[in-house]
Design an enzyme around this catalytic site. Structure first.
Site: not given
Ligand code: CP
Length: 299
Positions: A45, A95, A123
């Protein structure tokens, strides 16, 4: 972040929600700028939505996946950061699996850096997209009783949501088995519960979290089925909070923290959260590059 700064970003995101529903979605305000998404940990996402957001704003978007990079040859995080900087990135999205890694990189580069999730720490854009979703569905954030349930201890989503939602005057309850509840969490302005049924009484929003096995060393829960029995969101349990908005940041473990019938129900805002993610990330990219573009308007 101050409450007025959070509200400013939520308001900025609102304009992109409608724009993203048009057939023609492109806007050229970041034309000529280079956006590097450096992801040292898996993502669906967040990575895709930052990529879509940058492209819709006209930036040149480049993705760096750590698994295919020189990180695998032993390059340090600081050397990687200085390499991205030397390529004259205009904005970097990071990230990383280690808490604090994003701040470390931000201190080594000349452009704005966006945190796309660092270890168990934060986050922030997830919390912003959750806040946008709650505001749209419930009309406001202040006064909403929000229950966050699951692996609070290892969750950067929980931490960022607690900071944002308490700043915006929501009433936040956190619920987890004692092994997954951080000691002293009351100091963050939340009420801890170990009994999910009690936590759900009068809830306006129920935010479920995945058990983050990748951040655990040892057994924090007896088994997935035991966890589901006490902390899984089932249709029966949701009857305690009729009308509550059901949320989950994803990825979900269906049948563990949430059943499919709840995740896919009319009460669920889970796919809407994903949609809001693109709008929020467009707002963040736009606002954080304004100074470089000579545009007024950072809170
Ligand atoms: N919510 C979220 O951070 O999903 P991902 O790890 O798929 O980016």
């Amino acid at each position: 972040m101050q409450p007025h700064e959070i509200m400013f970003l939520l308001d900025e995101a609102d304009q992109w929600i409608e724009a993203n529903r048009n057939r023609a979605k492109s806007d050229k305000r970041l034309e000529g700028l280079t956006q590097i998404n450096a992801f040292f940990e898996n993502s669906t996402r967040t990575l895709l939505s930052f990529e879509i957001a940058g492209k819709r704003l006209g930036a040149d978007v480049v993705n760096m996946h750590a698994a295919q990079s020189s990180v695998k040859k032993g390059e340090t995080l600081i050397d990687t950061a200085m390499t991205l900087n030397a390529m004259r990135a205009d904005v970097i999205v990071i990230r990383h699996m280690s808490s604090g890694a994003v701040r470390l990189i931000a201190g080594k580069v000349d452009c704005p850096v966006l945190n796309a999730g660092d270890g168990q720490h934060e986050h922030p854009t997830q919390a912003l997209l959750d806040a946008v979703t709650i505001r749209r569905r419930r009309g406001s954030i202040a006064g909403q009783r929000v229950v966050i349930c699951g692996d609070i201890l290892h969750s950067r989503v929980a931490r960022s949501n607690i900071l944002a939602l308490t700043a915006l005057a929501a009433e936040v309850r956190v619920c987890a088995p004692s092994t997954l509840m951080p000691a002293g969490i009351e100091a963050m302005g939340v009420t801890p519960f170990s009994d999910f049924d009690k936590a759900l009484e009068g809830a306006d929003v129920v935010m479920m979290l995945r058990v983050q096995n990748e951040r655990m060393a040892g057994g924090f829960i007896p088994s997935n089925s035991e966890f589901h029995l006490r902390y899984g969101l089932t249709p029966k349990r949701l009857e305690r909070a009729p009308g509550a908005l059901v949320m989950h940041p994803g990825p979900m473990n269906r049948g563990v923290e949430i059943t499919s019938s709840v995740a896919d129900s009319a009460q669920s805002a889970i796919t809407e959260q994903v949609e809001m993610g693109v709008a929020v990330r467009m707002a963040c990219l736009d606002v954080l590059t304004r100074r470089a573009r000579g545009v007024e308007g950072w809170a």
